[in-house]
Every structure is written in structure tokens, then in C-alpha cells.
Write a protein that holds these residues in place. Structure first.
Motif, short mmCIF file in Angstrom:
data_model
loop_
_atom_site.label_atom_id
_atom_site.label_comp_id
_atom_site.label_asym_id
_atom_site.label_seq_id
_atom_site.Cartn_x
_atom_site.Cartn_y
_atom_site.Cartn_z
N THR A 198 37.95 -4.84 -1.34
CA THR A 198 39.06 -5.70 -2.25
C THR A 198 38.90 -6.57 -2.63
OG1 THR A 198 39.80 -5.93 0.05
CG2 THR A 198 40.54 -3.65 -0.37
N PRO A 199 39.85 -7.32 -3.43
CA PRO A 199 39.94 -8.50 -3.84
C PRO A 199 40.49 -9.52 -3.38
CG PRO A 199 41.97 -7.41 -4.76
CD PRO A 199 40.91 -6.05 -4.00
N PRO A 200 40.39 -10.69 -2.84
CA PRO A 200 40.60 -11.90 -2.08
C PRO A 200 42.10 -11.42 -1.49
CG PRO A 200 38.88 -12.30 -3.05
CD PRO A 200 39.56 -11.11 -4.28
N GLY A 201 42.67 -12.29 -0.77
CA GLY A 201 44.09 -11.57 -0.79
C GLY A 201 45.47 -11.01 -0.29
N THR A 202 45.96 -10.75 -0.20
CA THR A 202 47.26 -9.50 -0.04
C THR A 202 47.62 -9.48 -1.54
OG1 THR A 202 48.86 -11.00 1.07
CG2 THR A 202 46.98 -10.01 2.46
N THR A 203 47.44 -8.66 -2.51
CA THR A 203 48.51 -8.55 -3.85
C THR A 203 48.51 -6.97 -4.06
OG1 THR A 203 45.72 -7.78 -4.69
CG2 THR A 203 46.82 -10.38 -4.43
N ASP A 204 48.71 -6.03 -5.60
CA ASP A 204 49.21 -5.04 -5.54
C ASP A 204 48.31 -3.98 -4.98
OD1 ASP A 204 51.03 -5.62 -6.91
OD2 ASP A 204 50.29 -6.54 -8.73
N GLU A 205 46.85 -4.13 -5.24
CA GLU A 205 45.66 -4.10 -4.89
C GLU A 205 45.52 -3.56 -3.46
OE1 GLU A 205 43.62 -6.72 -7.98
OE2 GLU A 205 45.22 -6.86 -6.59
N HIS A 206 45.51 -4.23 -2.60
CA HIS A 206 45.62 -3.53 -1.48
C HIS A 206 46.74 -3.05 -0.89
CE1 HIS A 206 43.97 -7.84 -1.80
NE2 HIS A 206 42.93 -7.24 -0.54
N LEU A 207 47.65 -3.42 -1.40
CA LEU A 207 50.01 -2.35 -1.50
C LEU A 207 49.07 -1.03 -1.99
CD1 LEU A 207 52.60 -5.55 -2.01
CD2 LEU A 207 51.89 -3.63 0.26
N ARG A 236 43.65 -15.02 8.78
CA ARG A 236 45.21 -15.26 9.50
C ARG A 236 46.53 -14.00 9.15
NH1 ARG A 236 44.99 -18.11 14.34
NH2 ARG A 236 43.77 -19.49 14.50
N LYS A 237 46.19 -14.94 7.96
CA LYS A 237 47.38 -14.07 6.61
C LYS A 237 46.92 -12.45 6.56
CE LYS A 237 48.86 -18.02 3.96
NZ LYS A 237 47.57 -19.60 4.19
N GLU A 238 45.81 -12.61 6.59
CA GLU A 238 45.19 -11.00 6.32
C GLU A 238 45.56 -9.96 7.43
OE1 GLU A 238 44.04 -9.00 3.10
OE2 GLU A 238 43.20 -10.83 2.74
N ILE A 239 45.54 -10.57 8.58
CA ILE A 239 45.77 -9.79 9.99
C ILE A 239 47.52 -9.63 9.77
CG2 ILE A 239 45.47 -10.68 11.96
CD1 ILE A 239 43.12 -12.37 12.28
N ASP A 240 47.94 -10.59 9.04
CA ASP A 240 49.35 -10.77 9.85
C ASP A 240 49.43 -9.67 8.63
OD1 ASP A 240 51.96 -11.14 11.05
OD2 ASP A 240 52.25 -12.09 8.67
N PHE A 241 48.96 -9.17 7.41
CA PHE A 241 49.38 -8.38 6.29
C PHE A 241 48.76 -6.60 6.87
CE2 PHE A 241 47.10 -5.20 3.72
CZ PHE A 241 48.02 -4.50 2.50
N CYS A 242 47.89 -6.62 8.04
CA CYS A 242 47.65 -5.51 8.38
C CYS A 242 48.45 -5.19 9.30
CB CYS A 242 45.88 -5.98 8.91
SG CYS A 242 44.65 -6.20 7.71
N ARG A 243 48.98 -6.27 10.39
CA ARG A 243 49.53 -5.30 10.84
C ARG A 243 51.13 -5.09 10.58
NH1 ARG A 243 48.49 -10.45 15.93
NH2 ARG A 243 46.52 -9.65 16.06
N LYS A 244 51.41 -5.97 9.56
CA LYS A 244 52.36 -5.50 8.79
C LYS A 244 52.45 -3.57 7.88
CE LYS A 244 54.62 -9.62 8.18
NZ LYS A 244 55.24 -10.82 7.63
N ALA A 245 51.17 -3.68 7.24
CA ALA A 245 50.30 -2.36 7.52
C ALA A 245 50.35 -1.23 8.03
CB ALA A 245 49.76 -2.51 5.93
N ASN A 246 50.67 -1.40 9.18
CA ASN A 246 50.08 -0.36 9.86
C ASN A 246 47.98 -0.16 9.39
OD1 ASN A 246 52.54 -0.14 11.55
ND2 ASN A 246 53.24 1.21 10.29
N ILE A 247 47.52 -1.37 10.09
CA ILE A 247 46.52 -0.69 9.43
C ILE A 247 45.87 -1.15 10.69
CG2 ILE A 247 44.38 -1.35 8.08
CD1 ILE A 247 46.02 -1.37 5.44
N LYS A 248 44.59 -0.73 11.05
CA LYS A 248 43.97 -1.03 12.24
C LYS A 248 42.61 -2.33 11.13
CE LYS A 248 40.53 0.75 15.89
NZ LYS A 248 39.33 1.94 17.06
N ILE A 249 42.56 -2.91 13.01
CA ILE A 249 42.21 -4.28 12.57
C ILE A 249 40.15 -4.02 13.19
CG2 ILE A 249 41.00 -6.63 12.17
CD1 ILE A 249 43.51 -6.84 11.86
N LEU A 250 39.14 -3.37 12.71
CA LEU A 250 38.14 -3.19 13.40
C LEU A 250 36.92 -4.34 14.02
CD1 LEU A 250 36.64 -0.57 10.71
CD2 LEU A 250 38.01 -0.31 13.54
N GLY A 251 37.41 -5.31 13.08
CA GLY A 251 37.07 -6.67 13.49
C GLY A 251 36.74 -7.48 12.16
N ILE A 252 36.37 -8.72 12.78
CA ILE A 252 35.62 -9.77 11.75
C ILE A 252 34.22 -10.40 11.75
CG2 ILE A 252 36.38 -12.60 11.35
CD1 ILE A 252 38.84 -10.53 11.79
#
Length: 333
Positions: A198-207, A236-252
Motif C-alpha cells: 500500500t502507499p504511505p499514510g491512511t488514504t483512499d487506497e487503504h479505505l 502510531r497513526k497507522e496503528i490507530d487506523f488499523c484499530r479503527k478499521a478492525n485490522i489485526k496488527i501482525l507486528g512491526i
């Protein structure tokens, strides 16, 4: 090409109070919508659930694992990691791996996978992805551009429409030209892993990816960062996005953690982790720290030449780090 506007899956953060919801028949028309920055988007967007979500779920039913590779900031080596992850997973000839380049405006995957001169072909079953090896396939807008220098100057709806086509129309089960003899009688030829760069950030593509995969399921996301605090802030913003979108974070994954000289094997810290780096952040937030990948100038050279770094330099510390991280990811999914 379907370039219809996609309705967001959740109420936007900057929506007015008492928002009727983007999928409501009153979206963009209710009294509470007046003055909302999202009013025109909601008013013009299709109402109700998108019927293509179910179509995509059926299309991807044979794919065992779907993994997103995310980064809050550009330039941290996310695409490099996505490609090397694909190579390492595909080093097992019994594993079929697909890689989707969701970075519509900056498609670097074709070059990194050594198939920059290839083109996508269309069959009766849809688009046929480009095959790097018998068990590794790739889809990117880079295969559709007249030249590598051609810019993609698209607004969100058109980008989202292409991503939908990547999910709905690509025939990942196509095996007419393949010589895989590892499948037993009655076994599915579906992919074992489908990786989304995916591209950087939390944009249209991610949604868009999250919206259209919500029925077929996402195994989780891998977040790539470098040790500096400025990169960790964006993660940290990306982590917050994953939590709001209910995406499990496998790790960093911490990329470019140190520099190890290929000749003398001396180690130096290039990007000083002023707050402890990704390991400390994972400890603070209760996330899996998948590992650190040192800088090695040969990684960039292999990406430029479209080759697998772990195959070319298997004994290097960076290659060993890649392999250990991939083993952890396989165990998590």
C-alpha cells in the motif's frame, strides 16, 4: 473501467455531530449535513452496501491468507519489504504467492520484481497477473502505463475504481502457462498468500482495500518503520487506523536499523533511535516486534535489478533478518 465513487465504511472523523452515516439515504442531504466538509462526497456516493463486496469475497475465496503491508511515512522501505516478503514466501515451490501493488501513483513493484517490461493480458476469466515465477504473480498499474515515466494523475474515485478491479477481475487461479506439479488431485490452485503493498499514510487506497475485503477477510497488517522518532510518530497513526478499521496488527518491522558493512561486517547506527525505536514502541503498545533489518547497499541493487536479495546473498545479516521475520509472520497467520 469502473470509477464510481466508493462510500466510506465508517463515519469520517471530521463529520458533523449526529451524522446520518455515509450509507444512509439521507447522506449529504440531511439538515445535519449542512457545512460538513464531506457533504458533497456523501451526497454523490452510492447508498447502501456495495454489491461488489460479495462478488470480491467469492473471487478471493480460494486465497488462504491476505496481508497488508503499511507504513505511516514514505521512504521507509515498505515496497522493498513487500517484494522481499513475496520472494521469501515464494522460495517454497509449494506456496503460491500474489503481490498487489496498491500504490497507484507510485508503482515500483514491477521493477523490484524484475517484470517492469511485462503487460497485463485479459482472458475470459478476467485479467491475468504477471508471473515472476511459476508460483509468484504480480498485479500493478505499472503494467498498464505506456512508459515507466508516465505519471498517474488521478483523483480518489478513479484510483479506487482500479483497486476494485484488481480485487474483482484478476484471475489469481489462472495456471494455463504454469508448470506447478506440487498440487495433488482435487487440491485448490488458489493462492496461499496475497500481499498488498500500500502507499504511505491512511488514504483512499487503504479505505478501499479494507472496504472490499471486509467479507473475504484480512489476516492482518505488517507495519514498516525506521528507528527515528519522526517515523514512529507516523506509524502510531497507522496503528490507530488499523484499530479503527478492525485490522489485526501482525507486528512491526524496523527497517534500516543499523548499517552492516558487507566487507568488514562492522556495524554502525545511521538512524539514531532517540526514543528506543520500534522495539520500545511495541513494548509500550503491546504489539509484536517482528524484527530489525539492517541497511545493506546490496538490497537496493537487487531491487533495481528485480532480484531476490535473500537468494543472492543468503548468508548476509539482512537476508537472515528477512527470513526470520517471514517465519514469524507465517506462524502468526
Amino acid at each position: 473501467m469502473d470509477v464510481s465513487v466508493l462510500s466510506p465504511t465508517k463515519v469520517p472523523e471530521n463529520a458533523n455531530d449526529h451524522c446520518p452515516g455515509p450509507e444512509s439515504e439521507n447522506a449529504g442531504k440531511a439538515d445535519n449535513c449542512q457545512g460538513c466538509p464531506n457533504q458533497k462526497i456523501c451526497e454523490s456516493a452510492p447508498k447502501g452496501p456495495d454489491p461488489d463486496v460479495e462478488v470480491i469475497a467469492k473471487k478471493l475465496a480460494n486465497i488462504k491468507h491476505k496481508i497488508l503491508v503499511l507504513s505511516g511515512k514514505g521512504g521507509v522501505g515498505k515496497s522493498t519489504f513487500s517484494c522481499q516478503l513475496t520472494y521469501v514466501l515464494g522460495s517454497d515451490p509449494q506456496q503460491r504467492v500474489g503481490l498487489v501493488d496498491v500504490d497507484i501513483c507510485g508503482p515500483s513493484v514491477p521493477t523490484m520484481m524484475g517484470v517492469g517490461d511485462e503487460q497485463v493480458h485479459e482472458s475470459g476469466n478476467g485479467w491475468t497477473p504477471v508471473y515472476v515465477a511459476d508460483n509468484i504473480s504480480v498485479m500493478s498499474i505499472g503494467f498498464m502505463l505506456p512508459s515507466p515515466d508516465e505519471p498517474v494523475i488521478w483523483r480518489g474515485p478513479k484510483k479506487n475504481g482500479l483497486i476494485k478491479q484488481f480485487l474483482k477481475d484478476v484471475d489469481w487461479d489462472d495456471s494455463d502457462d504454469m508448470e506447478i506439479d506440487t498440487l495433488g488431485a482435487g487440491e485448490s490452485s488458489g493462492l496461499d498468500y496475497l500481499i498488498f503493498d500500500t502507499p504511505p499514510g491512511t488514504t483512499d487506497e487503504h479505505l478501499t482495500v479494507v472496504q472490499y475485503l471486509k467479507q473475504s477477510g484480512i489476516d492482518g497488517a505488517i507495519l514498516v518503520t525506521t528507528p527515528q522518532e519522526i517515523s514512529l510518530q507516523d506509524v502510531r497513526k497507522e496503528i490507530d487506523f488499523c484499530r479503527k478499521a478492525n485490522i489485526k496488527i501482525l507486528g512491526i518491522v524496523e527497517n534500516m536499523s543499523t548499517f552492516i558493512c558487507p566487507n568488514c561486517h562492522g556495524e554502525n547506527i545511521i538512524f539514531n533511535p532517540t526514543t528506543g525505536g520500534a522495539r520500545a514502541m511495541c513494548h509500550e503498545l503491546g504489539l509484536n516486534f517482528l524484527g530489525s533489518i539492517p541497511l545493506d547497499p546490496r538490497i537496493g541493487r537487487m531491487c533495481d535489478n528485480g532480484k531476490s536479495f535473500t537468494e543472492e546473498f543468503p548468508e548476509s545479516p539482512a537476508a537472515q533478518a528477512y527470513i526470520q521475520i517471514v517465519d514469524k509472520i507465517k506462524a502468526l497467520v
